[in-house]
Scaffold this motif. Structure first.
Motif, PDB file in Angstrom:
ATOM      1  N   LEU A 285      14.373   6.024   1.551  1.00  0.00           N
ATOM      2  CA  LEU A 285      14.282   5.945   3.011  1.00  0.00           C
ATOM      3  C   LEU A 285      14.735   4.580   3.518  1.00  0.00           C
ATOM      4  O   LEU A 285      14.990   4.411   4.707  1.00  0.00           O
ATOM      5  N   GLU A 286      14.818   3.631   2.629  1.00  0.00           N
ATOM      6  CA  GLU A 286      15.427   2.332   2.895  1.00  0.00           C
ATOM      7  C   GLU A 286      16.309   2.000   1.699  1.00  0.00           C
ATOM      8  O   GLU A 286      16.114   2.515   0.597  1.00  0.00           O
ATOM      9  N   LYS A 287      17.276   1.100   1.885  1.00  0.00           N
ATOM     10  CA  LYS A 287      18.214   0.759   0.819  1.00  0.00           C
ATOM     11  C   LYS A 287      17.455   0.211  -0.398  1.00  0.00           C
ATOM     12  O   LYS A 287      16.638  -0.692  -0.269  1.00  0.00           O
ATOM     13  N   ASN A 288      17.731   0.813  -1.591  1.00  0.00           N
ATOM     14  CA  ASN A 288      17.131   0.380  -2.859  1.00  0.00           C
ATOM     15  C   ASN A 288      15.589   0.421  -2.838  1.00  0.00           C
ATOM     16  O   ASN A 288      14.938  -0.361  -3.523  1.00  0.00           O
ATOM     17  N   LYS A 289      15.005   1.303  -2.035  1.00  0.00           N
ATOM     18  CA  LYS A 289      13.556   1.365  -1.912  1.00  0.00           C
ATOM     19  C   LYS A 289      13.117   2.827  -1.885  1.00  0.00           C
ATOM     20  O   LYS A 289      13.312   3.525  -0.887  1.00  0.00           O
ATOM     21  N   THR A 290      12.559   3.273  -2.999  1.00  0.00           N
ATOM     22  CA  THR A 290      12.131   4.666  -3.114  1.00  0.00           C
ATOM     23  C   THR A 290      10.755   4.854  -2.480  1.00  0.00           C
ATOM     24  O   THR A 290       9.825   4.082  -2.733  1.00  0.00           O
ATOM     25  N   TYR A 291      10.646   5.904  -1.666  1.00  0.00           N
ATOM     26  CA  TYR A 291       9.365   6.233  -1.035  1.00  0.00           C
ATOM     27  C   TYR A 291       8.846   7.541  -1.639  1.00  0.00           C
ATOM     28  O   TYR A 291       9.614   8.466  -1.905  1.00  0.00           O
ATOM     29  N   VAL A 292       7.526   7.580  -1.875  1.00  0.00           N
ATOM     30  CA  VAL A 292       6.898   8.773  -2.440  1.00  0.00           C
ATOM     31  C   VAL A 292       5.733   9.196  -1.557  1.00  0.00           C
ATOM     32  O   VAL A 292       5.230   8.420  -0.737  1.00  0.00           O
ATOM     33  N   GLN A 293       5.304  10.420  -1.757  1.00  0.00           N
ATOM     34  CA  GLN A 293       4.136  10.924  -1.038  1.00  0.00           C
ATOM     35  C   GLN A 293       2.933  10.025  -1.350  1.00  0.00           C
ATOM     36  O   GLN A 293       2.699   9.674  -2.505  1.00  0.00           O
ATOM     37  N   GLN A 294       2.174   9.645  -0.312  1.00  0.00           N
ATOM     38  CA  GLN A 294       1.076   8.690  -0.489  1.00  0.00           C
ATOM     39  C   GLN A 294       0.026   9.159  -1.491  1.00  0.00           C
ATOM     40  O   GLN A 294      -0.672   8.352  -2.098  1.00  0.00           O
ATOM     41  N   ASP A 295      -0.055  10.464  -1.713  1.00  0.00           N
ATOM     42  CA  ASP A 295      -1.043  10.986  -2.652  1.00  0.00           C
ATOM     43  C   ASP A 295      -0.864  10.391  -4.045  1.00  0.00           C
ATOM     44  O   ASP A 295      -1.842  10.170  -4.769  1.00  0.00           O
ATOM     45  N   LEU A 296       0.396  10.120  -4.440  1.00  0.00           N
ATOM     46  CA  LEU A 296       0.634   9.561  -5.769  1.00  0.00           C
ATOM     47  C   LEU A 296      -0.003   8.177  -5.905  1.00  0.00           C
ATOM     48  O   LEU A 296      -0.551   7.834  -6.960  1.00  0.00           O
ATOM     49  N   ILE A 297       0.038   7.390  -4.847  1.00  0.00           N
ATOM     50  CA  ILE A 297      -0.539   6.036  -4.909  1.00  0.00           C
ATOM     51  C   ILE A 297      -2.057   6.114  -5.047  1.00  0.00           C
ATOM     52  O   ILE A 297      -2.662   5.343  -5.798  1.00  0.00           O
ATOM     53  N   TYR A 298      -2.688   7.055  -4.371  1.00  0.00           N
ATOM     54  CA  TYR A 298      -4.127   7.244  -4.543  1.00  0.00           C
ATOM     55  C   TYR A 298      -4.449   7.685  -5.965  1.00  0.00           C
ATOM     56  O   TYR A 298      -5.447   7.279  -6.551  1.00  0.00           O
TER      57      TYR A 298
END
Length: 304
Positions: A285-298
């Protein structure tokens, strides 16, 4: 006549001059005495007498009526009370025994008659020689009244009123009961106590409030995709101590025996070898920056 009047006036003046310092000294003496009395005031009320008929209440506490002349009061001795003899050893309550009780004067009391006291400590007297004294001791272990100096030995037992073990440093500045048998005739008298009870409970462990910082971190950097909150994978995974290794198409996240693998554009990911699925696929969603569903971080945080 004039000479006689002069002598009378001189005598009167001399008496007035002498009386003024005397009155000042008396005032100062009274002030000093008052200050000393306040300085040595105790937080514990001392009660003495002989135990009357002892009855046991349903909650396991003991109840007795004390009659001393015209004075009558009740004692309720609960399970938390320390009951010792004048040698500092555990004792049993018995009718007719002489006792000394120490009651926290700052503790709320029922406004009834006769007064009812719930003491923290009850000392039952024996026929053996043993002295119990209450006092507050300075860094040299001398009480405020300068009547007793303690030489605390390694074998001296030191506890508080909840029977937790303390050190001699915990005695300094605290109101304490001191048990001893022999003392010198010096001023102050000196003794090696067998037991010391510091008349206060241990400080409770501080309550540490652990704040959940994750919602704040998410609020600082996140996107919403089709109603799903997406957060930066590397930043947050590394915040929780994970290593993030790029695979070119996604990343492998590891910490100890834990391992997770995600692939951009795919909803499926592995959680320690088990395939699971996101609602929304990881994305750049930004250059060289992968975004994941927040559930994974929890999941990563709670797996620690």
């Amino acid at each position: 006549m004039k000479k006689a009047m002069t002598m009378i006036l001189s005598a009167t003046l001399a008496t007035s001059v002498m009386a003024a310092p005397l009155a000042f000294a008396q005032d100062n003496a009274e002030l000093t005495s008052k200050e000393v009395r306040e300085d040595v005031a105790t937080n514990f009320k001392k009660l003495q007498g002989k135990l009357g008929k002892i009855e046991q209440n349903k909650d396991g506490s003991f109840f007795t009526t004390i009659e001393e002349g015209e004075s009558v009061y009740w004692l309720t001795i609960d399970k938390e009370a320390i009951v010792l003899n004048n040698l500092g050893k555990k004792a049993e309550l018995r009718e007719g025994a002489s006792f000394t009780a120490y009651v926290n004067a700052n503790k709320p009391m029922l406004m009834i008659y006769p007064p009812r006291y719930t003491p923290e400590v009850v000392i039952v007297e024996t026929g053996e020689f043993g002295t119990v004294e209450i006092g507050t001791f300075d860094g040299d272990f001398v009480n405020k009244e300068n009547t007793l100096k303690l030489h605390i030995a390694d074998e001296t037992e030191i506890t508080n009123i909840t029977n937790e073990k303390l050190t001699k440093d915990d005695v300094v500045g605290k109101e304490s009961l001191v048990f001893y048998t022999a003392s010198t005739r010096s001023i102050p008298a000196q003794t090696t106590p067998s037991k010391i009870i510091v008349l206060e409970e241990a400080m409770p462990e501080p309550i540490i409030q652990i704040l959940d910082v994750l919602p704040g971190l998410i609020a600082q950097d996140s996107y919403e995709v089709n109603g799903v909150t997406m957060v930066p994978l590397r930043d947050l995974a590394e915040y929780y101590g994970y290593a993030v290794k790029s695979t070119g198409k996604g990343a492998v996240i590891t910490k100890g025996n834990l391992s997770y693998e995600i692939t951009r554009g795919q909803k499926a990911y592995t959680d320690n070898g088990v395939t699971k699925s996101f609602d929304e696929a990881p994305a750049l969603l930004e250059k060289n920056k992968t975004y994941v569903q927040q559930d994974l971080i929890y999941i990563l945080r709670n797996a620690q």
